[in-house]
Design an enzyme around this catalytic site. Structure first.
Site, short mmCIF file in Angstrom:
data_model
loop_
_atom_site.label_atom_id
_atom_site.label_comp_id
_atom_site.label_asym_id
_atom_site.label_seq_id
_atom_site.Cartn_x
_atom_site.Cartn_y
_atom_site.Cartn_z
CE1 TYR A 165 -3.26 2.84 0.48
CE2 TYR A 165 -3.54 2.22 2.77
CZ TYR A 165 -3.87 3.02 1.70
OH TYR A 165 -4.82 3.99 1.86
CE LYS A 193 -6.08 1.71 -1.33
NZ LYS A 193 -6.76 1.77 -0.01
#
Length: 340
Positions: A165, A193
């Protein structure tokens, strides 16, 4: 989605100094499977009036996700307020949703964190609880070097599939592409992400890295123009079927334009304030906030009702009381379930 198979001289298989990355090996079948997912919802965590996690309300939210074609859930992410939970609550919620819904969608547990040792233990226990994949973040506040980021993430990757992330707006530190490429050859590396924007997603995708847009307002173009696999979405808590349509069907500029005002509303206040407030007004959970989060203004709440009505309430989850504008006095603020 064909897996990327670079040569041994590809940047994916090199350390920052150019030496071959000896541990690089073909991704596991589970890792490859996870790379195909297009729509993942960062699911909200609802609370009871005493501040504990409201499992019946949580299950209703998940059931709506399943019914509308969402392929995976991020459990205890930023939207799910994992940072406001104890690890006992967090791991329990992962185990609960996996046991009840694990045959219907993939479960991604947000087990990353600032402390490498703590994140590693949480990730190991998350896989023991049944999660299919972890979500790992670089150290925030206590920032480290590029080498330190790699070592931090590798200590989570060793336990099973992981999505990295990258959200510099929250962590204060960007995970640069050259850092991602140092871990991209790991057998458990699923993808990223990515919240930096279109160009970053295009850059990573061109190198064979699976990317999911972390910005709902950009996700349509990320998916159809810049190479993203899909999106890890907040908005899909509200309109999951429409978000699935954006990710799975042909480009749809008209639908993307229709949803832009909702995206703007949801992120005017720091996430998850908007999505929490709106799900409470939809009657899907009790109007209970764990501090430091609180509700939006009355004017903003009235605007949200108009927005979802214009999009079509049939696309939204609704509880027994239906959609309504809540008053300030309807909301309750708690610390956690232990302070009741």
């Amino acid at each position: 989605l064909k897996p990327f198979r670079p040569s041994r001289t590809s940047p994916r298989f090199q350390m920052s100094d150019g030496r071959p990355q000896k541990q690089a090996r073909m991704a596991t079948p589970k890792t490859l499977e996870l790379r195909k997912l297009r729509l993942m919802t960062a699911i909200k965590t609802p609370y009871t009036a005493d501040g504990n996690v409201d499992l019946p309300a949580f299950d209703r939210l998940v059931e709506h996700q399943v019914a509308n074609g969402v392929e995976a859930l991020i459990v205890g992410g930023t939207t799910g307020e994992g940072h406001l939970m104890s690890w006992a609550e967090h791991l329990f919620l992962i185990a609960h949703v996996k046991a009840k819904f694990g045959d219907k969608l993939a479960i991604v547990g947000n087990t990353g964190g600032l402390c490498t040792g703590e994140a590693a233990v949480a990730t190991r226990k998350g896989f023991a609880a049944g999660m299919d994949c972890s979500l790992l973040i670089n150290p925030y506040y206590g920032k480290t070097s590029a080498r330190g980021i790699v070592m931090h993430l590798e200590n989570g990757l060793k336990y099973g599939p992981a999505i990295i992330y990258n959200v510099p707006g929250r962590t204060g530190q960007d995970i640069k592409p050259e850092v991602i490429m140092q871990i991209a050859g790991h057998e458990h590396f699923v993808g990223v992400k990515e919240c930096v924007g279109h160009e970053r997603i295009a850059e990573l995708s061109a190198k064979g890295v699976a990317c999911w847009s972390g910005n709902d307002e950009q996700c349509h173009d990320d998916r159809h123009k810049y190479g993203a696999v899909g999106v890890i979405s907040v908005t899909s808590n509200i309109v999951p079927a429409l978000m699935r349509k954006l990710m799975h069907e042909a480009p749809n500029d008209a639908l993307d334009a229709q949803l832009q005002p909702l995206y703007t509303w949801l992120f005017t206040e720091p996430n998850p304030i908007g999505v929490n407030t709106l799900l409470m007004q939809l009657g899907m959970c009790e109007p209970v906030f764990r501090l430091p989060y609180t509700h939006t203004s009355k004017e903003s709440r009235e605007e949200s009702v108009k927005l979802v009505t214009s999009i079509g309430l049939e696309h939204c989850p609704t509880g027994a009381k239906g959609l309504r504008v809540l008053e300030d006095s309807d909301f309750k603020h708690v610390l956690n379930g232990d302070d009741a």
